[in-house]
Scaffold this active site. Structure first.
Site, short mmCIF file in Angstrom:
data_model
loop_
_atom_site.label_atom_id
_atom_site.label_comp_id
_atom_site.label_asym_id
_atom_site.label_seq_id
_atom_site.Cartn_x
_atom_site.Cartn_y
_atom_site.Cartn_z
N GLU A 280 0.74 -1.14 -0.02
CA GLU A 280 0.04 -0.14 -0.14
C GLU A 280 0.81 1.27 -0.15
O GLU A 280 1.76 1.60 1.10
CB GLU A 280 -0.76 0.03 1.15
CG GLU A 280 -1.92 1.14 1.00
CD GLU A 280 -2.92 1.18 2.42
OE1 GLU A 280 -3.00 0.40 3.16
OE2 GLU A 280 -3.71 2.21 2.11
N ARG B 26 5.07 -13.22 9.87
CA ARG B 26 5.80 -12.06 9.64
C ARG B 26 7.12 -12.03 10.30
O ARG B 26 7.25 -12.43 11.08
CB ARG B 26 4.82 -10.87 10.26
CG ARG B 26 3.60 -10.50 9.61
CD ARG B 26 2.86 -9.46 10.51
NE ARG B 26 3.18 -8.19 10.09
CZ ARG B 26 2.59 -7.23 9.43
NH1 ARG B 26 2.06 -8.10 8.21
NH2 ARG B 26 3.18 -6.00 9.01
N LYS C 28 4.47 0.51 9.94
CA LYS C 28 4.55 1.83 9.15
C LYS C 28 4.16 2.85 10.11
O LYS C 28 4.44 4.02 9.83
CB LYS C 28 3.50 1.64 8.12
CG LYS C 28 3.95 0.70 6.88
CD LYS C 28 2.81 0.86 5.81
CE LYS C 28 3.24 0.13 4.41
NZ LYS C 28 2.11 -0.42 3.66
P1 ATP Z 1 2.65 -2.49 8.64
O1 ATP Z 1 1.92 -3.64 9.04
O2 ATP Z 1 4.07 -2.76 8.75
O3 ATP Z 1 1.74 -1.14 8.61
P2 ATP Z 1 1.38 -3.52 6.20
O4 ATP Z 1 1.33 -5.11 6.03
O5 ATP Z 1 0.24 -2.75 6.20
O6 ATP Z 1 2.50 -3.00 6.92
P3 ATP Z 1 1.71 -3.64 3.26
O7 ATP Z 1 2.07 -2.43 2.28
O8 ATP Z 1 0.22 -3.97 3.02
O9 ATP Z 1 1.93 -3.19 4.41
O10 ATP Z 1 2.37 -4.76 3.03
C1 ATP Z 1 2.80 -5.39 1.67
C2 ATP Z 1 3.03 -6.84 1.82
O11 ATP Z 1 4.18 -6.92 2.68
C3 ATP Z 1 2.02 -7.43 2.44
O12 ATP Z 1 1.74 -8.61 1.59
C4 ATP Z 1 2.39 -7.70 3.89
O13 ATP Z 1 1.79 -8.94 4.36
C5 ATP Z 1 3.80 -7.69 3.57
N1 ATP Z 1 4.52 -7.49 4.82
C6 ATP Z 1 4.49 -6.49 5.81
N2 ATP Z 1 5.21 -6.48 6.79
C7 ATP Z 1 5.76 -7.76 6.92
C8 ATP Z 1 6.51 -8.31 8.09
N3 ATP Z 1 7.01 -7.59 9.05
N4 ATP Z 1 7.12 -9.45 7.70
C9 ATP Z 1 6.38 -10.15 6.45
N5 ATP Z 1 5.52 -9.56 5.58
C10 ATP Z 1 5.32 -8.32 5.99
MG MG Z 2 -1.31 -3.99 4.89
#
Ligand code: ATP
Ligand code: MG
Length: 543
Positions: free
Chosen positions: A31, A256, A266
């Site tokens: 995102e 994760r 984020k």
């Molecule tokens: P955050 O939870 O840190 O705000 P998010 O998951 O909302 O991050 P996205 O932009 O939706 O961020 O993430 C893109 C991809 O990266 C998604 O498939 C998400 O599952 C993966 N992702 C984000 N953080 C992690 C993590 N710590 N470990 C593994 N995969 C991750």
């Molecule tokens: Mg997300």
């Protein structure tokens, strides 16, 4: 680099063998509401390496379905970070470009009696939804006719209603044990202009509706996501089925990545930047890919770290030291080993003529001859590290300089400290030493052994430099205390000293012998040299 191997690869191989998939297609769906962090690197490496290892390909798809939080600057930053990691998406797509198809499919569901316009407020929707132990209640709007739903949904799209006054919901099962299946919201009204679509739309699909459709449209075979989407999978499958998508993608969840003493969400990273606790998203202490890059960490080290940390269906917390280990491994044979002095102490070689300068040859990397040699100088006025000198040898383990003792200067001569000069406060400001011309490094001199070897920089050719050294931003993982209160006040230290006379261009990496690995900062120039310490040489981590 090791080839990727994990439970998802096993599933993919089975699907290829059974004919369920003919070519692996994955996607990375960030995102664009912040910068990527090292946690995203797990998702990136997993998607790209799995597809690559099986002859498939990977799309980059921006999940840009919420204009209130997203921004074109994040789109560019994310593209840049992915390129930097060395990945080249087969296609770059934007979820918002599928809004016309998504809208048509919503209408299809209304016509099938599987979606309805609901006037409950957001709070009421969640009250009606029930809990894990209690079933939900039907919305009073659940049985609107298809015609009424079509009219209202069209009016929502035309901008007839205020934000929050109407949503489109799926008609599934308000008593489902899975709360995500209790008539989830598919579309909501948002008037904020979209960074890509402008004001073309004022209704936006929810992730749970948009994402499976986008995967199906792109022909994604394996849609990999982190564990929190586990109980969204029935909804994902429902959407693909009832929309009668030709291609059926499969969602697979993985754990994760968390790292000790590192905050990764984020939301928190944004707060650090917005409250001015760090110098920006690319602050070298940040766990963002932009921060790690500025810190001098290599993409190779990040990938090796991600692969070594493994992948399973549980979230994992990895020691931050482990990344440092892979940085050292990566740079050990690649980086030139040079001399720098970060806390200078003057040394005058009293038996070396004033004004004379001698050039010496030094290997660039003692463990990798292929890196060749370079020229360094030696003269009467040198600097050494303050910590390499003491008045008296404290114990037999001390392998540095002290009064009356002789040490080797790396790639140069033995010097013996004879006397010190102090300032009015008694601090040592200069060491008077003598050198022995017979002891030149490489000359085969064997007559006596020095009390250790230390680095030096010759002031006749030295360049002044600023050095930044970093410690973790967060002191501990005590989740009870707000992370802002756990910030390490000593996470950034700046020193001023000297480096040998070489060429230093931004992003060149060096090992400073006996200290650590450094990168030339992005904002460094010949007039003002700046180095960031990537990692120190020593580690507590053992593989
Ligand atoms: P955050 O939870 O840190 O705000 P998010 O998951 O909302 O991050 P996205 O932009 O939706 O961020 O993430 C893109 C991809 O990266 C998604 O498939 C998400 O599952 C993966 N992702 C984000 N953080 C992690 C993590 N710590 N470990 C593994 N995969 C991750
Ligand atoms: Mg997300």
């Amino acid at each position: 680099m090791e080839e990727i191997s994990n439970f998802i690869k096993t599933i993919m191989i089975n699907d290829l063998e059974s004919g369920k998939a003919t070519k692996i297609m994955t996607r990375f769906p960030p995102e664009p509401n912040a910068y990527l962090h090292i946690g995203h690197a797990r998702a990136l490496v997993t998607n790209f390496e799995l597809a690559k290892s099986l002859g498939g390909s990977t799309n980059l798809r921006f999940d840009d379905t919420n204009p209130t939080k997203e921004d074109a600057s994040f789109v560019e930053a994310i593209k840049n970070d992915i390129e930097w990691l060395g990945y080249h998406p087969a296609n770059v797509f934007y979820g918002s470009d599928y809004f016309p198809e998504t809208y048509e499919l919503a209408i299809k569901l209304i016509k099938k009696g599987l979606a309805y316009v609901c006037d409950l407020s957001q709070i009421e929707v969640s009250e009606y939804r029930g809990t894990l132990t209690e079933p939900g209640k039907d919305s009073p709007y659940r049985n609107r006719s298809v015609e009424e739903n079509l009219r209202l949904f069209n009016e929502m799209r035309e901008g007839k209603y205020e934000e929050g006054t109407k949503v489109l919901r799926a008609k599934i099962d308000m008593a489902s044990p899975n709360i995500n299946m209790r008539d989830p919201v598919l579309y909501r009204i948002i008037y904020t202009p979209h960074h890509r679509q402008g004001t073309q739309w004022c209704i936006y699909p929810m992730y749970d509706f948009a994402h499976p459709l986008q995967d199906a449209i792109e022909g994604i075979t394996h849609s990999l996501c982190s564990l929190e989407y586990d109980n969204h999978r029935p909804l994902y499958d429902w959407v693909v089925r009832v929309c009668e998508m030709e291609h059926v993608p499969q969602q697979i969840e993985f754990g994760r990545l968390n790292i000790t003493n590192t905050i990764m969400s984020k939301r928190y990273l944004k707060e650090l930047v917005e409250k001015g606790k760090v110098k920006g998203y690319d602050d070298p202490r940040m766990p963002t890919l932009a921060g790690l890059r500025r810190r001098g960490i290599t993409p190779e080290a990040i990938k090796a770290f991600i692969l070594a940390s493994g992948l399973s269906r549980i979230n994992s917390t990895i020691e931050g030291d482990m990344l440092d280990h892979f940085v050292r491994e990566d740079l050990k044979l690649k980086a030139n080993r040079i001399m720098a002095v970060t806390n200078p102490l003057n040394v005058t070689i009293t038996n070396y003529p004033e004004g004379k300068v001698e050039t010496l040859t030094a290997p660039n990397n003692q463990e990798n001859e292929a890196l060749g040699t370079r020229t360094i100088t030696f003269s009467r006025h040198l600097v050494i590290e303050q910590e390499d000198f003491m008045l008296e040898k404290p114990n037999k383990h001390y392998k540095r300089l002290a009064l009356g003792l002789e040490v080797r200067l790396f790639n140069a001569y033995f010097i013996k400290a004879n006397e010190v000069k102090t300032d009015e406060n008694g601090n040592i400001v200069e060491v008077l030493a003598t050198y022995d011309p017979a002891t030149l490094s490489g000359s085969g001199f064997q007559d006596r052994k020095p009390n250790g070897t230390i680095g030096y920089v010759d002031l006749s050719s030295a360049k002044e430099a600023t050095f930044h050294q970093f410690e973790p931003l967060i002191l501990d993982d005590d989740k009870e205390t707000n992370f802002i209160e756990r910030l390490n006040p000593d996470s950034w230290k700046t020193l001023k000293g000297f480096v040998e006379n070489q060429s230093y261009k931004p992003y060149n990496r060096f090992q400073f012998i006996r200290d650590g690995y450094y990168v030339v900062d992005e904002a460094s120039s010949d007039a003002h040299l700046v180095f960031n310490r990537i990692v120190s040489l020593k580690s507590s981590f053992t593989k």
